[in-house]
Design a protein around this motif. Sequence first.
Motif, mmCIF file in Angstrom:
data_model
loop_
_atom_site.group_PDB
_atom_site.id
_atom_site.type_symbol
_atom_site.label_atom_id
_atom_site.label_comp_id
_atom_site.label_asym_id
_atom_site.label_seq_id
_atom_site.Cartn_x
_atom_site.Cartn_y
_atom_site.Cartn_z
ATOM 1 N N HIS A 386 1.023 -1.612 -0.632
ATOM 2 C CA HIS A 386 -0.322 -0.236 0.183
ATOM 3 C C HIS A 386 0.401 1.492 0.154
ATOM 4 C CE1 HIS A 386 -3.119 2.406 1.227
ATOM 5 N NE2 HIS A 386 -2.073 3.198 1.702
ATOM 6 N N ASP A 387 0.334 2.320 -0.760
ATOM 7 C CA ASP A 387 1.235 3.539 -1.084
ATOM 8 C C ASP A 387 3.097 3.449 -1.391
ATOM 9 O OD1 ASP A 387 -0.651 5.803 -0.571
ATOM 10 O OD2 ASP A 387 -1.021 5.802 1.427
ATOM 11 N N THR A 388 2.722 2.105 -1.933
ATOM 12 C CA THR A 388 4.102 1.826 -2.626
ATOM 13 C C THR A 388 3.823 2.677 -3.626
ATOM 14 O OG1 THR A 388 4.285 -0.080 -3.223
ATOM 15 C CG2 THR A 388 4.733 0.782 -0.329
ATOM 16 N N PRO A 455 8.125 4.282 -1.229
ATOM 17 C CA PRO A 455 7.119 5.097 -1.494
ATOM 18 C C PRO A 455 7.096 6.338 -2.208
ATOM 19 C CG PRO A 455 8.734 5.323 0.563
ATOM 20 C CD PRO A 455 8.855 4.671 -0.507
ATOM 21 N N ARG A 456 5.223 5.548 -2.648
ATOM 22 C CA ARG A 456 5.359 7.645 -3.382
ATOM 23 C C ARG A 456 4.992 8.691 -2.986
ATOM 24 N NH1 ARG A 456 -1.529 6.022 -4.279
ATOM 25 N NH2 ARG A 456 -1.311 7.829 -5.380
ATOM 26 N N PHE B 190 6.027 3.107 7.891
ATOM 27 C CA PHE B 190 6.146 1.675 6.945
ATOM 28 C C PHE B 190 7.632 1.681 7.162
ATOM 29 C CE2 PHE B 190 7.090 0.851 2.435
ATOM 30 C CZ PHE B 190 6.594 -0.624 3.288
ATOM 31 N N LYS B 197 3.359 -2.087 7.831
ATOM 32 C CA LYS B 197 2.745 -1.438 8.144
ATOM 33 C C LYS B 197 1.408 0.236 7.816
ATOM 34 C CE LYS B 197 3.267 1.173 3.514
ATOM 35 N NZ LYS B 197 2.778 -0.214 2.557
ATOM 36 N N CYS B 222 7.773 7.356 5.978
ATOM 37 C CA CYS B 222 6.364 7.782 5.622
ATOM 38 C C CYS B 222 5.876 7.559 4.327
ATOM 39 C CB CYS B 222 5.985 9.331 6.290
ATOM 40 S SG CYS B 222 4.480 10.195 6.390
ATOM 41 N N THR B 223 4.218 6.914 4.465
ATOM 42 C CA THR B 223 4.291 6.120 2.884
ATOM 43 C C THR B 223 2.837 6.930 3.472
ATOM 44 O OG1 THR B 223 3.290 4.463 4.639
ATOM 45 C CG2 THR B 223 5.011 4.098 2.431
#
Lengths: 544, 358
Positions: A386-388, A455-456, B190, B197, B222-223
């Motif tokens: 998630h969110d990567t 991460p994005r 994360f 996460k 931080c994601t």
Amino acid sequence: MSTSTLDGVGHGASGTNYLNAKKGLMSWLFTIDHKRIGVMYLATVLTFFLAGGLFALAIRTELATPAGDIFSAAVYNKLFTLHGAIMVFLVLVPAIPATLGNFLLPLQLGTIDVAFPKLNLLSFHIYVFGSLFLLYTLVTGGVDTGWTFYTPYSSSSADGNVVAALTGAFILGFSSILTGLNFIVTVHKMRAPGVTWLRMPLFVWAIYATSVIQVLATPVIAITLFLLIFEKIVGIGIFDPALGGDPVLFQHFFWFYSHPVVYVMVLPAFGVMSETITVHSRKHIFGYTAIAASSVAIAAVGFIIWGHHMFVSGQSELSGTVFSLLTFAVAIPTAIKLCSWIATLYKGSIQWNTPMLYSLGFLWIFAIGGLTGLFLATLATDVHLHDTYFVVAHFHYVMMGGVLFALVAGMHHWWPKITGKMYNDTIGRVTFVLSFIGYNLTFFPQFVAGSQGMPRRYHQYLPEFEMWNQLSTLGSYLFGLSLFIILGYLLQSLFSGKAAPRNPWGAASLEWRTQSPPVEHNFEGDVVCTYGPYDYEAHRALKS
Amino acid sequence: MSMLLPLLAAGVARADGGQFWMPKAASTYAQQVDDVFYFIYFTDAAFFVVLMAAMIIMAVKYKRRSEDDTTPVIKGNHTLELVWSVFPTFLLVAMFWLGFRGWINMSVPPADSMEIRVIGQKWNWTYQYPAASVNGQELPGFEVAGADEACMQRIGDPTRDIECNAPIVVPAGKPVKLVMNSRDVLHSFFIPDFRAKKDVVPGRYTQLWFEAPEPGEHNVFCTEYCGDRHGYMYSKVKVLPQAEFDAWITEQREKAKASGALTGAALGEQLFASKGCAGCHKLDGSRLVGPPLNAKFGTQENLEGGATVTIDEGYLRESILVPGAKVVAGYPPSMPPYQGQLNDAQVEGLVEYIKSLK
Ligand SMILES: [Cu+2]
Ligand SMILES: [Cu+2]
């Protein structure tokens, strides 16, 4: 309808058509002809796509090296926000329904226009009006909230442009609601004699399912954005915990719309595939009812799986579990479609021309997009991914790759009908190879960077992700280049392309029975449909 | 083709213990997550290869020979359609089930977990360790936060501060539970090597747990997008063998006890570094996110909206506790309120410290 108007006989040389029937800018801006409205949408959407694409190239350029050295962090954040907001709200949502959908829906139903032509024009004007707000934020310094506008970052931001951007998105929503409404009524009420529900082309089914989602889901995002604007201006606590609100509530509202909207983007793409694949392999679609029903099933199930964006958001474990299970349910109708298209190729007569190559490219890209979705529907793996960049790659494969390859396939397929001109197919095929390689090179490495943990929305990144990012940047330049080439040869065909016959591909659906480009009221006489859109046997029999 | 290379490379181990797809597996549940990942991966790969091979073979085999080609009418095949609707369903249910088992494992911290508080704030992490009584002696809790000065000196490049952010230190072989919240906007904690996460949310607590069997160092990202320096909100998990960890935590607690005796400007100086003030305020007269705070006391400040105010103790106190009340002209109101985060002595310390800055 007499047989003399079938395939190639008497093409558009006869004189007037919808393009030259009226002259002057005003005859375009205030037209109520669905074809002209479709063309205007196409031009506008492509312009915004160019802007969003240039932002994307700027982002990829920054990410070519780990250090955040080309743009400042603040500028970078605005770049990806504008890229996302433009691509989602201004490009992908209207990309196929408002362009090809507008142009084709009445033609494929054998009728003269949509049910409410003036409302259709209003949708276009609202779309332009809403986009002015986003343009305003763009020229006055941009916004940096991400296209998702997550609270409390967006609600606590002092930047006045956030309100302008939200207002823009709010207004755009109305355009899409009205278009949806219009199309639903058109499908119910405007079908020509003989066009039964099961004789509607699958593109119509897809647009129909899309319209239902637009009408049901868009009001939710409109209200959400409105609440957010209200919170920002009046200061009552809805989403901002500093005011007593709940930031996770915003995410529920947001994804309640934004998950279904993925299907607003891809269902029409599926519709295009069902047309291009059948026509260019001259085969009846494999499993018509299954494909039509799966569009409707996807539209329905799409409404109850939004929580899969929130597995790590702090929503309860029980919700996570239920949403994961429901999400898998949407994989099945999608798999049915893929399998049916591929089965359609069996014993076909497959043309290797540009629209078909993009269609096969779509199947490749969409297969990857869909299959990688399974990692994200699965709870344990989604926590990690998630969110990567894995997610970034996944949704680009589905939304951007899927929609764009389908749009390009569709544009090549219907270009002769829309413009009355043939383009250079050889350049088209060569460009396909370039764009296909460029596309996969851009996004495939992002899967690896992501699963490795990148991460994005990062302005800089650790050196260990460098190789994947450089491949991706290289790919994005190739892909960008290929899109410019497409634009180039299509525009060139307008001036020096050969005149297109009525039905260059030997298709059996109704839009090919009128001249290219069609006359103002679509068909020269009354249309009576006597066989299905994929019934090449009957079509052939009628022709000879 | 692009899918085939990674397919072959999937299981190949790298020197740092990671593989082509996944970084090294350094928590007790990481391997379970990877097993699920590879189950999906190979299922996907099989489907992809079969579908694409079918597509390509047919595209070649049935390529149009002449414009007069005729094709058979095949409108469907119920058996086939049933097979490709039902067969994947079983695999999907299996995926769901495996993912669900792993998730339950990741969601439920063991009862004997050691608890650490994690606080997210633009743009750094603060780790709070609880108080304890060691050998009958009461030792206070303490905080770890901010960039390490010595490290910053060594690097000598302020833009690379991310390499110096304080790590969260945990013992090896013991479950650790993080109880997290945010002081401002959403963040997300994360740790790729742990496959762990969780979002860090203002106004509510979220939890994350892990157990790292081996000592080592692992990245923390931080994601969840949180503004300008989201991409720099980086930290590490430092896993120490139990004995070393015990020594470290006792030392920190003793330091805290000693500095608990700190008052006034000395306490303020320490808080200025540990509470994240230094991340937004410089002390050399130059602007960062917020205004510089040196040589300010007693001067006039222009406020947003046109008013002016004399900078005195009362104003400083208010600026720290409820910064939104009076916002300095030309700056965004982005300072987090410290109301409830600092006790009186600490606020006084900060005020004294700011007064003392020249
Ligand atoms: Cu979704
Ligand atoms: Cu962040």
